[in-house]
Design a protein around this motif. Structure first.
Motif, PDB file in Angstrom:
ATOM      1  N   ALA A  97       0.824  -1.209   0.000  1.00  0.00           N
ATOM      2  CA  ALA A  97       0.000   0.000   0.000  1.00  0.00           C
ATOM      3  C   ALA A  97       0.857   1.259   0.000  1.00  0.00           C
ATOM      4  O   ALA A  97       0.531   2.244  -0.670  1.00  0.00           O
ATOM      5  N   GLU A  98       1.964   1.225   0.746  1.00  0.00           N
ATOM      6  CA  GLU A  98       2.840   2.397   0.784  1.00  0.00           C
ATOM      7  C   GLU A  98       3.446   2.676  -0.584  1.00  0.00           C
ATOM      8  O   GLU A  98       3.522   3.828  -1.030  1.00  0.00           O
ATOM      9  N   ARG A  99       3.868   1.629  -1.272  1.00  0.00           N
ATOM     10  CA  ARG A  99       4.415   1.802  -2.622  1.00  0.00           C
ATOM     11  C   ARG A  99       3.368   2.400  -3.561  1.00  0.00           C
ATOM     12  O   ARG A  99       3.643   3.338  -4.313  1.00  0.00           O
ATOM     13  N   GLN A 100       2.143   1.866  -3.503  1.00  0.00           N
ATOM     14  CA  GLN A 100       1.075   2.359  -4.374  1.00  0.00           C
ATOM     15  C   GLN A 100       0.696   3.797  -4.018  1.00  0.00           C
ATOM     16  O   GLN A 100       0.417   4.609  -4.913  1.00  0.00           O
ATOM     17  N   LEU A 101       0.680   4.081  -2.726  1.00  0.00           N
ATOM     18  CA  LEU A 101       0.341   5.432  -2.281  1.00  0.00           C
ATOM     19  C   LEU A 101       1.340   6.455  -2.822  1.00  0.00           C
ATOM     20  O   LEU A 101       0.951   7.513  -3.339  1.00  0.00           O
ATOM     21  N   LYS A 102       2.620   6.143  -2.738  1.00  0.00           N
ATOM     22  CA  LYS A 102       3.644   7.058  -3.242  1.00  0.00           C
ATOM     23  C   LYS A 102       3.487   7.276  -4.754  1.00  0.00           C
ATOM     24  O   LYS A 102       3.710   8.384  -5.251  1.00  0.00           O
ATOM     25  N   GLU A 103       3.080   6.213  -5.466  1.00  0.00           N
ATOM     26  CA  GLU A 103       2.866   6.337  -6.911  1.00  0.00           C
ATOM     27  C   GLU A 103       1.684   7.253  -7.221  1.00  0.00           C
ATOM     28  O   GLU A 103       1.687   7.970  -8.221  1.00  0.00           O
ATOM     29  N   GLN A 104       0.666   7.229  -6.362  1.00  0.00           N
ATOM     30  CA  GLN A 104      -0.553   8.018  -6.600  1.00  0.00           C
ATOM     31  C   GLN A 104      -0.415   9.475  -6.140  1.00  0.00           C
ATOM     32  O   GLN A 104      -1.182  10.333  -6.594  1.00  0.00           O
ATOM     33  N   LEU A 105       0.540   9.754  -5.273  1.00  0.00           N
ATOM     34  CA  LEU A 105       0.615  11.083  -4.676  1.00  0.00           C
ATOM     35  C   LEU A 105       0.830  12.183  -5.709  1.00  0.00           C
ATOM     36  O   LEU A 105       0.404  13.321  -5.488  1.00  0.00           O
ATOM     37  N   ASN A 106       1.471  11.864  -6.830  1.00  0.00           N
ATOM     38  CA  ASN A 106       1.679  12.907  -7.837  1.00  0.00           C
ATOM     39  C   ASN A 106       0.377  13.302  -8.533  1.00  0.00           C
ATOM     40  O   ASN A 106       0.305  14.341  -9.184  1.00  0.00           O
ATOM     41  N   ARG A 107      -0.677  12.480  -8.387  1.00  0.00           N
ATOM     42  CA  ARG A 107      -1.991  12.798  -8.963  1.00  0.00           C
ATOM     43  C   ARG A 107      -2.885  13.544  -7.973  1.00  0.00           C
ATOM     44  O   ARG A 107      -3.989  13.969  -8.319  1.00  0.00           O
ATOM     45  N   VAL A 108      -2.418  13.685  -6.741  1.00  0.00           N
ATOM     46  CA  VAL A 108      -3.231  14.225  -5.658  1.00  0.00           C
ATOM     47  C   VAL A 108      -2.982  15.722  -5.485  1.00  0.00           C
ATOM     48  O   VAL A 108      -1.855  16.192  -5.623  1.00  0.00           O
ATOM     49  N   ASP A 109      -4.061  16.465  -5.202  1.00  0.00           N
ATOM     50  CA  ASP A 109      -3.951  17.913  -5.000  1.00  0.00           C
ATOM     51  C   ASP A 109      -3.794  18.282  -3.535  1.00  0.00           C
ATOM     52  O   ASP A 109      -3.102  19.241  -3.192  1.00  0.00           O
ATOM     53  N   VAL A 110      -4.472  17.554  -2.655  1.00  0.00           N
ATOM     54  CA  VAL A 110      -4.475  17.884  -1.233  1.00  0.00           C
ATOM     55  C   VAL A 110      -4.463  16.593  -0.415  1.00  0.00           C
ATOM     56  O   VAL A 110      -5.028  15.583  -0.816  1.00  0.00           O
ATOM     57  N   VAL A 111      -3.786  16.653   0.721  1.00  0.00           N
ATOM     58  CA  VAL A 111      -3.644  15.484   1.588  1.00  0.00           C
ATOM     59  C   VAL A 111      -4.421  15.715   2.887  1.00  0.00           C
ATOM     60  O   VAL A 111      -4.266  16.750   3.541  1.00  0.00           O
ATOM     61  N   LEU A 112      -5.285  14.768   3.229  1.00  0.00           N
ATOM     62  CA  LEU A 112      -5.965  14.769   4.525  1.00  0.00           C
ATOM     63  C   LEU A 112      -5.236  13.767   5.417  1.00  0.00           C
ATOM     64  O   LEU A 112      -5.324  12.559   5.194  1.00  0.00           O
ATOM     65  N   GLU A 113      -4.490  14.276   6.382  1.00  0.00           N
ATOM     66  CA  GLU A 113      -3.808  13.377   7.314  1.00  0.00           C
ATOM     67  C   GLU A 113      -4.662  13.225   8.562  1.00  0.00           C
ATOM     68  O   GLU A 113      -4.987  14.202   9.234  1.00  0.00           O
ATOM     69  N   VAL A 114      -5.024  11.976   8.884  1.00  0.00           N
ATOM     70  CA  VAL A 114      -5.877  11.693  10.032  1.00  0.00           C
ATOM     71  C   VAL A 114      -5.023  11.128  11.166  1.00  0.00           C
ATOM     72  O   VAL A 114      -4.273  10.169  10.977  1.00  0.00           O
ATOM     73  N   ILE A 115      -5.125  11.744  12.341  1.00  0.00           N
ATOM     74  CA  ILE A 115      -4.416  11.251  13.521  1.00  0.00           C
ATOM     75  C   ILE A 115      -5.422  11.013  14.644  1.00  0.00           C
ATOM     76  O   ILE A 115      -6.576  11.427  14.571  1.00  0.00           O
ATOM     77  N   ASP A 116      -4.990  10.332  15.682  1.00  0.00           N
ATOM     78  CA  ASP A 116      -5.844   9.917  16.801  1.00  0.00           C
ATOM     79  C   ASP A 116      -5.780  10.974  17.903  1.00  0.00           C
ATOM     80  O   ASP A 116      -4.703  11.279  18.410  1.00  0.00           O
ATOM     81  N   ALA A 117      -6.928  11.512  18.285  1.00  0.00           N
ATOM     82  CA  ALA A 117      -6.975  12.583  19.290  1.00  0.00           C
ATOM     83  C   ALA A 117      -6.383  12.163  20.628  1.00  0.00           C
ATOM     84  O   ALA A 117      -5.887  13.004  21.387  1.00  0.00           O
ATOM     85  N   ARG A 118      -6.400  10.868  20.935  1.00  0.00           N
ATOM     86  CA  ARG A 118      -5.854  10.400  22.217  1.00  0.00           C
ATOM     87  C   ARG A 118      -4.337  10.424  22.216  1.00  0.00           C
ATOM     88  O   ARG A 118      -3.718  10.558  23.268  1.00  0.00           O
ATOM     89  N   ILE A 119      -3.747  10.283  21.009  1.00  0.00           N
ATOM     90  CA  ILE A 119      -2.282  10.255  20.879  1.00  0.00           C
ATOM     91  C   ILE A 119      -1.865  11.010  19.606  1.00  0.00           C
ATOM     92  O   ILE A 119      -1.338  10.400  18.672  1.00  0.00           O
ATOM     93  N   PRO A 120      -2.084  12.312  19.555  1.00  0.00           N
ATOM     94  CA  PRO A 120      -1.828  13.051  18.311  1.00  0.00           C
ATOM     95  C   PRO A 120      -0.389  12.981  17.815  1.00  0.00           C
ATOM     96  O   PRO A 120      -0.152  12.975  16.600  1.00  0.00           O
ATOM     97  N   LEU A 121       0.562  12.915  18.713  1.00  0.00           N
ATOM     98  CA  LEU A 121       1.964  12.885  18.292  1.00  0.00           C
ATOM     99  C   LEU A 121       2.393  11.477  17.906  1.00  0.00           C
ATOM    100  O   LEU A 121       3.046  11.275  16.880  1.00  0.00           O
TER     101      LEU A 121
END
Length: 277
Positions: free
Chosen positions: A14-38
């Protein structure tokens, strides 16, 4: 405690495929967990996305207190971030995410128009650790269930484009995780919050770590009121042993799973495992 590491084959793919697709992407939504944001922020995300716009989504806001939310909001703003807090399961805060993505699309299409190109829907990708609520967020954005969502890591295994509206296309990506978890304190928090596959850890050890961490964060009264057992004078391991004897005929595994599930379902209350530095 044994070192926690988890990097199954489907995540590597999935990581390999994601990196391949990122050049087609305009904006990134990064989701983190409110209990452990860092601990739930993937350290490679900034390098992967470069100068692309990023919308920071702090999900599971329902599982932390309002004062903790305000503290994190102030801290992230001080870092130059504008976080969006959501409860994707119930849909809270999701409209603001959609609006932010659409606004990004307006500026992108303006630049396309300036170059004589036709406008098109903004292409967004939802990324983050496993089980932080990415698929639930996409389902809420669409208004119906189009991607599988469950309270466990590793449910999404394929990259999938989903059309949210005439304005937004979203790429649902499997959870990504570093090849090596160098910070084992963070790895334990990920295991406690179920943001890493259960094959990576021992339930009894993680439950003991949860007890020790909650005592360290001054949440010990929860154990007295909920389990009628004081954790102050004993270790987390001893606590599980005693709880197993008292409630489950010596079954420590059952005691450990009771504690972990009570925390993961929010039955212990609104508990943060991290606070702003």
């Amino acid at each position: 405690m044994p070192i926690i590491q988890w990097y199954p084959g489907h995540i590597a793919k999935a990581e390999r495929q994601l990196k391949e697709q990122l050049n087609r992407v305009d904006v990134v939504l990064e989701v983190i967990d409110a209990r452990i944001p860092l601990a739930s922020h993937h350290p490679d995300v900034p390098q992967w996305i470069g100068s692309k716009p990023r919308i920071l989504v702090i999900n599971r806001v329902d599982m932390i207190s309002e004062s903790a939310r305000k503290d994190w909001l102030a801290w992230f703003k001080a870092q130059g971030e504008n976080p969006y807090f959501t409860d994707a399961k119930q849909g809270k805060g999701v409209k603001a995410i959609e609006k932010a993505a659409q606004e990004t699309g307006i500026s992108i299409n303006q630049r396309r128009s300036d170059r004589g190109m036709l406008s098109r829907p903004v292409r967004a990708v939802v990324i983050g650790f496993p089980n932080v609520g990415k698929s639930a967020l996409i389902n809420r954005l669409l208004g119906r269930k189009v991607v599988e969502s469950a309270r466990r890591a590793g449910v999404t295994r394929q990259l999938k484009w989903v059309r949210i509206s005439d304005h937004i296309q979203l790429l649902d990506a499997p959870g990504v995780i570093p090849i090596k978890l160098h910070n084992q304190k963070d790895a334990i928090k990920l295991a406690i919050c179920e943001d890493i596959g259960e094959a990576a850890y021992d339930n009894q050890q993680i439950a003991a770590a949860l007890i020790d961490l909650l005592v360290e964060l001054n949440y010990e009264e929860i154990f007295l009121s909920r389990y009628q057992l004081d954790p102050i004078e004993i270790t987390g391991e001893q606590y599980i042993h005693t709880l197993g004897n008292n409630r489950y005929k010596g079954d420590k595994e059952r005691a450990a799973m009771q504690l972990l599930n009570d925390f993961r379902k929010g039955l212990m209350g609104e508990l943060s495992l991290e606070f702003p530095p």
